[in-house]
Motif scaffolding. Structure first.
Motif, short mmCIF file in Angstrom:
data_model
loop_
_atom_site.label_atom_id
_atom_site.label_comp_id
_atom_site.label_asym_id
_atom_site.label_seq_id
_atom_site.Cartn_x
_atom_site.Cartn_y
_atom_site.Cartn_z
N ALA A 135 -3.26 8.06 -4.85
CA ALA A 135 -2.95 7.40 -3.42
C ALA A 135 -1.77 6.97 -3.34
CB ALA A 135 -4.15 6.63 -3.07
N GLY A 136 -0.99 6.76 -4.33
CA GLY A 136 0.23 5.77 -4.33
C GLY A 136 1.57 6.76 -4.03
N ILE A 138 8.87 4.47 1.04
CA ILE A 138 8.00 3.47 1.00
C ILE A 138 7.12 3.17 1.96
CG2 ILE A 138 7.60 1.30 -0.31
CD1 ILE A 138 10.03 1.59 -1.80
N THR A 139 5.90 3.53 1.94
CA THR A 139 5.15 3.14 3.25
C THR A 139 3.73 2.34 2.75
OG1 THR A 139 5.76 5.29 4.11
CG2 THR A 139 3.82 4.24 5.26
N PRO A 140 3.63 1.30 3.24
CA PRO A 140 4.46 0.58 4.09
C PRO A 140 5.77 0.03 3.24
CG PRO A 140 2.70 -0.79 3.57
CD PRO A 140 2.54 0.42 2.96
N ASN A 141 6.86 -0.24 4.09
CA ASN A 141 7.97 -0.86 3.59
C ASN A 141 7.40 -2.24 2.85
OD1 ASN A 141 10.25 -0.02 6.37
ND2 ASN A 141 9.42 1.06 4.66
N ILE A 142 8.35 -2.61 1.86
CA ILE A 142 8.15 -3.87 1.04
C ILE A 142 9.17 -4.91 1.38
CG2 ILE A 142 7.99 -4.81 -1.25
CD1 ILE A 142 6.90 -2.30 -2.34
N VAL A 143 8.87 -6.00 1.92
CA VAL A 143 9.79 -7.07 2.17
C VAL A 143 9.57 -7.65 0.83
CG1 VAL A 143 10.45 -9.11 3.37
CG2 VAL A 143 9.18 -7.07 4.68
N VAL A 144 10.80 -7.92 0.24
CA VAL A 144 10.74 -8.58 -0.93
C VAL A 144 10.83 -10.14 -0.77
CG1 VAL A 144 12.28 -9.20 -3.09
CG2 VAL A 144 12.33 -6.99 -2.16
N SER A 165 2.28 18.61 -6.40
CA SER A 165 2.76 17.20 -6.08
C SER A 165 2.73 16.42 -7.60
CB SER A 165 1.72 16.45 -5.26
OG SER A 165 1.91 16.95 -3.90
N VAL A 166 3.71 15.43 -7.70
CA VAL A 166 3.63 14.49 -8.98
C VAL A 166 3.71 13.25 -8.30
CG1 VAL A 166 6.13 14.53 -8.78
CG2 VAL A 166 4.96 14.17 -10.67
N TYR A 167 2.84 12.15 -9.14
CA TYR A 167 2.79 10.84 -9.25
C TYR A 167 2.73 10.15 -10.19
CZ TYR A 167 -2.11 12.18 -9.38
OH TYR A 167 -3.54 12.69 -9.73
N PRO A 168 3.25 8.76 -10.15
CA PRO A 168 3.08 8.10 -11.61
C PRO A 168 1.53 7.88 -11.89
CG PRO A 168 4.16 6.84 -9.77
CD PRO A 168 3.85 8.08 -9.24
N VAL A 169 1.51 7.90 -13.16
CA VAL A 169 0.02 7.41 -13.63
C VAL A 169 -0.25 6.05 -13.36
CG1 VAL A 169 -1.44 7.42 -15.61
CG2 VAL A 169 0.11 9.30 -15.27
N ALA A 170 0.93 5.34 -13.60
CA ALA A 170 0.23 3.87 -13.28
C ALA A 170 1.30 3.15 -12.35
CB ALA A 170 0.78 3.11 -14.61
N ASN A 171 1.03 2.00 -11.93
CA ASN A 171 1.76 1.41 -10.78
C ASN A 171 3.24 1.12 -11.43
OD1 ASN A 171 -0.31 1.03 -9.04
ND2 ASN A 171 -0.60 -1.18 -9.59
N ILE A 172 4.37 1.14 -10.58
CA ILE A 172 5.66 0.78 -11.25
C ILE A 172 5.89 -0.56 -10.51
CG2 ILE A 172 8.10 1.59 -10.75
CD1 ILE A 172 6.85 4.30 -10.39
N VAL A 173 6.26 -1.42 -11.42
CA VAL A 173 6.20 -2.86 -11.19
C VAL A 173 7.91 -3.19 -11.34
CG1 VAL A 173 5.66 -5.27 -11.63
CG2 VAL A 173 4.10 -3.22 -11.70
N PHE A 174 8.74 -3.73 -10.38
CA PHE A 174 9.84 -4.11 -10.23
C PHE A 174 9.91 -5.70 -10.26
CE2 PHE A 174 10.23 -0.36 -7.91
CZ PHE A 174 11.33 0.41 -8.35
#
Length: 146
Positions: A139-140, A120-126, A80-89
């Protein structure tokens, strides 16, 4: 066809996400390798035939986010692979779509190759004036090679 071994999957993911050469199999491009991968947000599944623009969100201020193709940008472990840090849009200045999928591809903008996609779980309502975040760490936002 059988599933990949964990060792094979890890080598493949390290080549793609960390730009780590795979001895006797593949090297990262020597002359102009990709230094970043670009994470996109989508309002529905881009599908197996999609590119980075397929169902990509378009709220005002949205932009794909660059993540370095290094061990500082991505962690590979257990196939598996995951980003080290949060990805912020960026925060929306107009528009409130629901983000249901993410993508990882090769281009900052335009059609670009979509390498992986996921839910994306849970979905994000912008919400207007609120940044949208995909969680980093184990865990992300995780991609599993099977």
């Amino acid at each position: 066809m059988s599933a990949k071994t964990t060792a094979f999957a890890n080598n493949l993911l390290k080549l793609l996400f960390n730009a780590t050469a795979w001895a006797n199999v593949a090297d990262n491009a020597a002359s102009s390798p990709l230094t970043n991968l670009y994470v996109s947000a989508h309002t529905s599944d881009p599908g197996t035939g999609g590119d980075q623009t397929t169902n990509e969100t378009s709220y005002t201020s949205y932009a794909r986010q660059a993540v370095a193709r290094t061990t500082g940008g991505w962690t590979v472990s257990g196939a598996s692979v995951y980003p080290v840090a949060n990805i912020v849009f960026p925060a929306s200045t107009s528009g409130t779509p629901t983000l249901t999928h993410f993508g990882v591809g090769s281009s900052l903008s335009g059609a670009g190759d979509l390498w992986y996609r996921g839910t994306i779980t849970p979905n994000i309502v912008v919400s207007t004036s609120v940044v949208q975040t995909l969680a980093g760490g184990a865990a992300g936002t995780t991609i599993t090679e099977s």
